[in-house]
Scaffold this active site. Structure first.
Site, short mmCIF file in Angstrom:
data_model
loop_
_atom_site.label_atom_id
_atom_site.label_comp_id
_atom_site.label_asym_id
_atom_site.label_seq_id
_atom_site.Cartn_x
_atom_site.Cartn_y
_atom_site.Cartn_z
N LYS A 130 -17.41 55.98 -0.28
CA LYS A 130 -16.76 57.27 -0.55
C LYS A 130 -17.42 58.06 -1.68
O LYS A 130 -17.32 59.29 -1.70
CB LYS A 130 -15.28 57.04 -0.85
CG LYS A 130 -14.53 56.56 0.37
CD LYS A 130 -13.07 56.45 0.07
CE LYS A 130 -12.32 56.14 1.36
NZ LYS A 130 -10.88 56.12 1.13
N LYS A 173 -9.54 55.50 -6.95
CA LYS A 173 -9.85 55.11 -5.57
C LYS A 173 -11.06 54.18 -5.53
O LYS A 173 -12.00 54.33 -6.29
CB LYS A 173 -10.14 56.36 -4.72
CG LYS A 173 -8.93 57.28 -4.61
CD LYS A 173 -9.26 58.59 -3.92
CE LYS A 173 -9.22 58.48 -2.41
NZ LYS A 173 -9.29 59.85 -1.79
N GLU A 215 -10.17 60.94 -9.08
CA GLU A 215 -10.07 62.36 -8.75
C GLU A 215 -8.67 62.86 -8.98
O GLU A 215 -7.74 62.09 -9.24
CB GLU A 215 -10.56 62.64 -7.31
CG GLU A 215 -9.76 61.98 -6.22
CD GLU A 215 -10.39 62.15 -4.82
OE1 GLU A 215 -11.61 62.37 -4.71
OE2 GLU A 215 -9.63 62.06 -3.85
N LYS A 216 -8.50 64.16 -8.92
CA LYS A 216 -7.19 64.79 -9.12
C LYS A 216 -6.25 64.32 -8.01
O LYS A 216 -6.66 64.23 -6.84
CB LYS A 216 -7.38 66.31 -9.05
CG LYS A 216 -6.11 67.10 -9.25
CD LYS A 216 -5.81 67.26 -10.71
CE LYS A 216 -4.50 68.00 -10.96
NZ LYS A 216 -4.03 67.77 -12.34
N LYS A 252 -1.10 58.12 10.95
CA LYS A 252 -0.70 59.37 11.61
C LYS A 252 0.29 59.07 12.73
O LYS A 252 0.14 58.09 13.46
CB LYS A 252 -1.94 60.06 12.17
CG LYS A 252 -2.91 60.47 11.06
CD LYS A 252 -4.29 60.79 11.59
CE LYS A 252 -5.24 61.02 10.43
NZ LYS A 252 -6.65 61.06 10.87
N GLU A 290 -12.23 64.87 6.96
CA GLU A 290 -10.81 64.91 6.59
C GLU A 290 -10.64 65.62 5.25
O GLU A 290 -11.37 65.33 4.30
CB GLU A 290 -10.24 63.49 6.50
CG GLU A 290 -10.22 62.79 7.86
CD GLU A 290 -9.35 61.53 7.88
OE1 GLU A 290 -8.89 61.17 8.96
OE2 GLU A 290 -9.13 60.91 6.81
N ASN A 304 -14.95 60.53 8.94
CA ASN A 304 -14.93 59.43 9.89
C ASN A 304 -16.08 59.62 10.87
O ASN A 304 -16.19 60.67 11.51
CB ASN A 304 -13.59 59.38 10.63
CG ASN A 304 -12.47 58.97 9.69
OD1 ASN A 304 -12.64 58.09 8.87
ND2 ASN A 304 -11.33 59.62 9.79
N ARG A 306 -16.90 58.58 13.78
CA ARG A 306 -16.57 58.05 15.11
C ARG A 306 -15.62 59.02 15.81
O ARG A 306 -15.17 60.00 15.21
CB ARG A 306 -15.86 56.71 14.97
CG ARG A 306 -14.66 56.85 14.04
CD ARG A 306 -13.68 55.73 14.09
NE ARG A 306 -12.80 55.72 12.95
CZ ARG A 306 -11.71 56.46 12.80
NH1 ARG A 306 -11.35 57.32 13.74
NH2 ARG A 306 -10.95 56.38 11.72
N VAL A 309 -8.62 58.83 17.19
CA VAL A 309 -7.48 58.63 18.11
C VAL A 309 -7.02 60.00 18.63
O VAL A 309 -6.73 60.17 19.81
CB VAL A 309 -6.31 57.93 17.37
CG1 VAL A 309 -5.09 57.84 18.27
CG2 VAL A 309 -6.72 56.55 16.89
P1 ADP Z 1 -8.51 55.92 3.64
O1 ADP Z 1 -9.97 55.81 3.93
O2 ADP Z 1 -7.95 54.65 3.09
O3 ADP Z 1 -7.73 56.51 4.75
P2 ADP Z 1 -8.44 58.51 2.23
O4 ADP Z 1 -9.37 58.89 1.16
O5 ADP Z 1 -8.63 59.16 3.57
O6 ADP Z 1 -8.42 56.91 2.38
O7 ADP Z 1 -6.96 58.78 1.76
C1 ADP Z 1 -5.86 58.33 2.50
C2 ADP Z 1 -4.62 59.10 2.09
O8 ADP Z 1 -4.36 58.94 0.69
C3 ADP Z 1 -4.72 60.60 2.29
O9 ADP Z 1 -4.41 60.98 3.62
C4 ADP Z 1 -3.67 61.08 1.30
O10 ADP Z 1 -2.39 60.88 1.84
C5 ADP Z 1 -3.85 60.14 0.13
N1 ADP Z 1 -4.82 60.67 -0.83
C6 ADP Z 1 -6.12 60.35 -0.96
N2 ADP Z 1 -6.70 61.05 -1.97
C7 ADP Z 1 -5.73 61.84 -2.49
C8 ADP Z 1 -5.69 62.81 -3.53
N3 ADP Z 1 -6.77 63.10 -4.27
N4 ADP Z 1 -4.51 63.41 -3.80
C9 ADP Z 1 -3.41 63.14 -3.05
N5 ADP Z 1 -3.37 62.24 -2.07
C10 ADP Z 1 -4.52 61.59 -1.77
#
Ligand code: ADP
Length: 462
Positions: A130, A173, A215-216, A252, A290, A304, A306, A309
């Site tokens: 990431k 993260k 991150e924020k 989802k 995303e 992603n 790929r 769904v």
């Molecule tokens: P994964 O790869 O585990 O799906 P993501 O980075 O796509 O991780 O984040 C999954 C979910 O976590 C997001 O859909 C959101 O709900 C929450 N999320 C991730 N980053 C943030 C952020 N900076 N602020 C608020 N929610 C976050």
């Protein structure tokens, strides 16, 4: 850091006439259908638990690759590669989940002389990390969540300075995180150290790398994603937006497109940045960017690499068969469509129908004793199940995707209510009752709910 080439891969795509589908369930059938329409021979693999799956009988060849547990079958690289060689399959389609974002598998397929239907291994690797992904996106001008595009240092004081610079709340993260795991929200500096230590340990154990970033934390975002499609000759387009904000525990539940309330010029700006990013990393095939979307701004969270769904939502509104396009790209063909050919016709919504208790979400394996599928205008059901089918406890509980398409969102909602009332599944519990209630929820019907709405709504009703 592993960076992909800045120009599209020049690797010559080998033509093929047979495809091994390294997956199961509805997506295995979806891919098989696209292959058959293109006159490609299909090799389906299955675990011992899936031996009776109906889609195997429609394939040219079916091969059992191991026992039910995914580690011994659908994640078993040597077994799949052996099946590929024994059947002479010229390409492998990984579907979603399982090995679809596994760079080593993509490499192994190509080293064995076949085509991996997806991007090159280096693009998969970059996006699987990431931090590397964020760096690549920032370089391409894709808007990202505020925060550095580098790994956190060890020193706690330096970490506290970074968090203070971003402003609380922040989210810690894991660089290798996935599936909603490996992240922690921090609202106050006093909780920062614990969050970093716990997440680092979790990341080390679960993802094999302790690298973290900060991150924020956005409080009320929507989840908006952008579908892209790229060929191997520098052709790249974005095919539309989907709103996937109706989630529970980052899973989802309902997806729709287009994403309402987003000004077309803002969507086009971000879509074009995504396309630029694809060109810069030499991306090939379909992919999804995303974003979190809050107060009119997009913030990239991950890509992603790929098929998703929820790809049918975009197929319904764009008229583009994304799986067919994946196969054509893998065959080395340039895209037949340019950005100006892509429109958005009407509105589409997808409900994920899972074999699970509608309120506790506990999986409900067992035999489907009766199945009535909805139909009629604007209704599509992607499923591999039929009456008598045994839902296995070993796999994801998704048993069908119910997709509707209508001229407007209002009509799509009415159509989905009608389709949900027609659909009947006996023998196992399903989340159909939950979907029926969601489509009566005034906030969902009004549109634009954030990613927390479904969980709050469920909590109020429990
Ligand atoms: P994964 O790869 O585990 O799906 P993501 O980075 O796509 O991780 O984040 C999954 C979910 O976590 C997001 O859909 C959101 O709900 C929450 N999320 C991730 N980053 C943030 C952020 N900076 N602020 C608020 N929610 C976050």
């Amino acid at each position: 850091m592993d960076f992909s080439p800045s120009t599209p891969s020049t690797a010559v795509q080998k033509p093929f006439d047979s495809v091994l589908v390294a997956n199961r369930g509805e997506i295995a059938l979806r891919v098989q259908r696209a292959c058959r329409e293109l006159g490609l021979r299909t090799v389906m693999v299955c675990s011992e638990a899936d031996r009776d799956a109906d889609y195997l009988t429609m394939a040219d060849t079916a091969v059992c690759i191991g026992p039910a547990p995914p580690g011994q079958s659908y994640l078993n690289k040597p077994a799949i590669l052996l099946a590929m060689q024994l059947t002479g399959a010229g390409a492998v389609h990984p579907g979603y989940g399982f090995l679809s974002e596994n760079a080593a598998f993509a490499e192994a397929v190509e080293e064995a002389g076949a085509v991996f239907i997806g991007p090159g291994a280096s693009a998969i690797r970059t996006m699987g990390d990431k931090i590397a992904a964020k760096k690549a996106m920032m370089a391409a001008g894709v808007p990202c969540v505020p925060g550095p595009d580098s790994a956190l240092p060890e020193d706690m004081q330096e970490i506290a300075d970074i968090a203070g610079g971003i402003g609380y709340p922040v989210i810690v993260k894991a660089a290798g995180g996935g599936g909603g795991r490996g992240m922690r929200v921090v609202r106050d500096i006093k909780d920062l150290q614990d969050a970093v230590l716990v997440t680092r340990e979790e990341a080390r154990r679960a993802f094999g790398t302790p690298e973290l970033y900060l991150e924020k934390f956005l409080e009320h975002p929507r989840h908006i994603e952008i579908q892209v499609l790229c060929d191997n000759h520098g052709g790249a387009v974005w095919v539309g937006l989907r709103d996937c904000s109706m989630q529970r525990r980052h899973q989802k539940v309902v997806e729709e497109g287009p994403a309402i309330g987003i000004p077309p010029d803002v969507a086009a700006f971000v879509g074009n940045r995504c396309v630029e990013a694809c060109r810069q990393i030499g991306y090939r095939g379909v992919g999804t960017f995303e974003f979190l979307y809050e107060r009119g701004e997009f913030y990239f969270i991950e890509m992603n690499t790929r098929l998703q769904v929820e790809h049918p939502v975009t197929e319904m509104t764009s008229g583009i068969d994304l799986v067919r396009q994946q196969l054509l790209v893998a065959l080395g063909q340039p895209l037949e469509i340019g950005q100006s050919d892509i429109g958005c016709d009407g509105h589409s919504i997808e409900c994920r129908i899972n074999a699970e208790d509608p309120y506790t979400f506990v999986p409900s394996p067992g035999v489907i004793t009766r199945l009535r599928l909805p139909g009629g205008p604007g209704v599509r059901v992607d499923t591999h199940v039929s009456a008598g089918y045994r839902v296995s406890a070993h796999y994801d509980s998704l048993i069908a995707k119910l997709i509707v398409h209508a001229p407007t969102r209002e009509q799509a909602i009415l159509r989905m209510r009608r389709a949900l009332s027609e659909m009947q599944i006996d023998g196992v519990s399903t989340n159909l009752p939950l979907h029926r209630r969601i489509f009566e929820d005034p906030a969902f019907v009004a549109g634009g709910t954030d990613i927390h709405h479904l969980e709050h709504w469920l909590a109020e009703r429990s």
